[in-house]
Design a protein around this motif. Structure first.
Motif, PDB file in Angstrom:
ATOM      1  N   ASP A  53     -24.763 -42.546   2.758  1.00 33.11           N
ATOM      2  CA  ASP A  53     -24.887 -41.225   2.150  1.00 33.11           C
ATOM      3  C   ASP A  53     -26.356 -40.917   1.885  1.00 33.11           C
ATOM      4  O   ASP A  53     -27.237 -41.425   2.573  1.00 33.11           O
ATOM      5  CB  ASP A  53     -24.043 -41.150   0.870  1.00 33.11           C
ATOM      6  CG  ASP A  53     -24.360 -42.277  -0.118  1.00 33.11           C
ATOM      7  OD1 ASP A  53     -25.420 -42.908   0.013  1.00 33.11           O
ATOM      8  OD2 ASP A  53     -23.540 -42.510  -1.031  1.00 33.11           O
ATOM      9  N   MET A  83     -21.059 -36.428  -3.069  1.00 33.80           N
ATOM     10  CA  MET A  83     -20.145 -37.493  -3.449  1.00 33.80           C
ATOM     11  C   MET A  83     -19.558 -37.191  -4.834  1.00 33.80           C
ATOM     12  O   MET A  83     -20.171 -36.468  -5.625  1.00 33.80           O
ATOM     13  CB  MET A  83     -20.886 -38.824  -3.496  1.00 33.80           C
ATOM     14  CG  MET A  83     -21.414 -39.282  -2.144  1.00 33.80           C
ATOM     15  SD  MET A  83     -20.060 -39.765  -1.050  1.00 33.80           S
ATOM     16  CE  MET A  83     -20.529 -38.878   0.426  1.00 33.80           C
ATOM     17  N   GLY A 138     -20.603 -41.798   3.834  1.00 36.75           N
ATOM     18  CA  GLY A 138     -20.116 -42.020   2.486  1.00 36.75           C
ATOM     19  C   GLY A 138     -19.917 -43.490   2.184  1.00 36.75           C
ATOM     20  O   GLY A 138     -20.175 -44.358   3.026  1.00 36.75           O
ATOM     21  N   THR A 192     -18.205 -34.893   3.971  1.00 34.74           N
ATOM     22  CA  THR A 192     -17.214 -34.760   2.909  1.00 34.74           C
ATOM     23  C   THR A 192     -16.656 -33.354   2.799  1.00 34.74           C
ATOM     24  O   THR A 192     -15.685 -33.125   2.078  1.00 34.74           O
ATOM     25  CB  THR A 192     -17.821 -35.131   1.542  1.00 34.74           C
ATOM     26  OG1 THR A 192     -18.853 -34.191   1.228  1.00 34.74           O
ATOM     27  CG2 THR A 192     -18.395 -36.531   1.548  1.00 34.74           C
ATOM     28  N   ALA A 199     -23.852 -36.823   4.785  1.00 35.36           N
ATOM     29  CA  ALA A 199     -22.647 -37.242   4.078  1.00 35.36           C
ATOM     30  C   ALA A 199     -22.054 -36.106   3.259  1.00 35.36           C
ATOM     31  O   ALA A 199     -20.847 -35.895   3.248  1.00 35.36           O
ATOM     32  CB  ALA A 199     -22.965 -38.433   3.173  1.00 35.36           C
TER      33      ALA A 199
END
Length: 484
Positions: A209, A467, A166, A422, A464
């Protein structure tokens, strides 16, 4: 598809003037008739060429050929390839370019006409183009093979502890690494690196990411456990790119005012060009160090020994003995000696459910500039892929439900341990977002772009994940869905 405007013609390298009044409707008529952008560009250049000298070095007005090693299958690929070829045709008019080629995994990487596509390679004379390697400087692959076999779960558990995905990075004082400090000491002597020490420290041991990943599997030929990482130079490279692009635009405005900003260059044999070249080499060393530091820390947590390793970049600038600078935008070098630390092997990833190819340069193709693909590539943008999934599951403006995402994950990653840092799966990075891996491998072999020596069979991976800024993109407007 958007209508062609005067701005479109200008980005294609055509000089604005009264003739645009007739050229614009003609171009749109040709598009309505099914002509590709490349065919339209070629025709317009025959109608109105630029003056021999205008604002310095002019763009080429003739069609400059390049190698094409891509065979589309299906409507998505046909449209994708047509866009790639149109971009390459406009790109090849840049006066510094001597040769070019397109790999089987090619896909557009920008909307401005003449932007080098992913899977594009160009060789330039006395010129380094920051836009041709892009902000993800030295995006690369690294593999480490363990002495003892390890189950997939413990490997990924260890990786989740030692690395970070990230945006952003780690606290400045988090790492005290002798080799890292040696590299940072060099920054003060280079104008493209001075003052960027913070980025080199904060982003160390991180992976970013998008399509970057930590992958574990088994070496097909031996059954040994291996880990493979995919990332570039993070914030450090991004800042060097910004400085390089600004310098390139200043230089090109003076010597070649008609060249679009995204294709600007730095004169390689100038003092500034030498500084930029040296900065790229230091960024390369940082990226290699970052890969192996993640691997070493993972091995330490597992209490296992690394018995073999190698790495290679696929988003960089290389200089060959012919003196030309070979810019690879997502293409893997397939020739001996592309770097001092090259062992003759390179890694070509596909997607999380497919093997990573171990390739050698024992077979390569000079017409392809001795490069191979860097992966499977995309046929659709991330947003377009997500929209298609929403349509498949009967979604609306709210996007995919958690149940939809779980079903997609199950069908695309069955039998694998796939994790998202995440905690929110990014469906735009699942296997269906990419081209068919077997097809790309067939084209590698058909065109003699590399020789496949081995494969790393997939067992699990970490990416990742979604987002915050991606969430709105996963919820297209209701009217857009209704119109589709």
């Amino acid at each position: 598809m958007n209508n062609i405007s005067g701005k479109t013609l200008t980005t294609w390298g055509l000089e604005p003037g009264a003739w645009f009044k007739d050229a614009i409707p003609l171009a749109n008529q040709m598009r309505d008739e099914g002509k590709t952008d490349r065919q339209i560009i070629d025709h317009l250049f025959t109608l109105r060429v630029m003056p021999a000298v205008t604002e310095g070095i002019p763009l080429r007005t003739n069609n400059f050929s390049f190698g094409q090693f891509i065979e589309p299958e299906g409507e998505d690929e046909i449209q994708n390839t047509a866009s790639v070829i149109a971009h390459m045709d406009a790109l090849m008019r840049t006066p510094t370019i001597e040769r070019g080629a397109v790999m089987p995994d090619a896909c557009p990487s920008g909307s401005q006409m003449g932007t080098i596509p992913v899977g594009g390679v160009v060789a330039t004379k006395d010129a380094i183009h920051p836009g041709f390697h892009s902000a993800d400087v030295c995006c690369s692959m690294a593999i480490s093979v363990f002495k003892r076999g390890v189950d997939v779960g413990p490997v990924l558990d260890a990786a989740m502890k030692v690395t970070h995905f990230g945006p952003g990075g780690r606290p400045v004082a988090a790492w005290h690494h002798a080799e890292l400090n040696r590299l940072i000491d060099l920054f003060q002597h280079n104008p493209f690196l001075a003052g960027l020490e913070k980025y080199a420290i904060e982003h160390f041991m991180t992976q970013g990411d998008g399509n970057h990943f930590f992958y574990t599997g088994e070496v097909e030929s031996t059954g040994q456990t291996a880990i493979v990482t995919h990332h570039g130079s993070r914030g450090l490279g991004g800042q060097v790119y910004k400085r390089g692009k600004a310098a390139a635009e200043r230089h090109t405005r003076i010597v070649a005012g008609r060249v679009p900003a995204h294709n600007a260059w730095i004169k390689a044999d100038s003092e500034q060009g030498q500084h930029y070249w040296n900065a790229l080499q230091i960024v390369r060393q940082w990226t290699k160090l970052n890969h192996y530091a993640i691997h070493d820390e993972t091995a330490m947590v597992l209490g296992n020994a690394v018995v073999d390793r190698f790495w290679n970049e696929h988003n960089f600038v290389f200089q060959k003995s012919d003196g030309l600078f070979y810019h690879a935008k997502g293409a893997t070098p397939s020739y001996t000696g592309f770097a001092d630390d090259n062992r003759g092997l390179t890694l070509i990833p596909m997607n999380m459910s497919q093997p990573i190819l171990v390739a050698s340069s024992l077979v390569n193709n000079d017409e392809a500039l001795n490069f191979a693909p860097h992966g499977a590539g995309r046929n659709l943008s991330r947003t377009a892929h997500i929209k298609r999934l929403i349509e498949e599951f009967g979604g609306d403006a709210r996007g995919l439900s958690p149940f939809n995402v779980a079903e997609i994950m199950e069908r695309e990653t069955k039998g694998l341990d796939v994790r998202f840092y995440t905690g929110r799966p990014d469906v735009s990075e699942l296997p269906s977002a990419y081209k068919n891996a077997e097809q790309v491998q067939r084209q590698i072999e058909k065109f003699g772009l590399a020789r496949i020596e081995d494969r790393i069979m997939p067992r699990g991976s970490i990416m990742a994940g979604e987002m915050p800024w991606q969430r709105n993109k996963k919820k297209p407007k209701a009217e857009a869905l209704a119109a589709s």
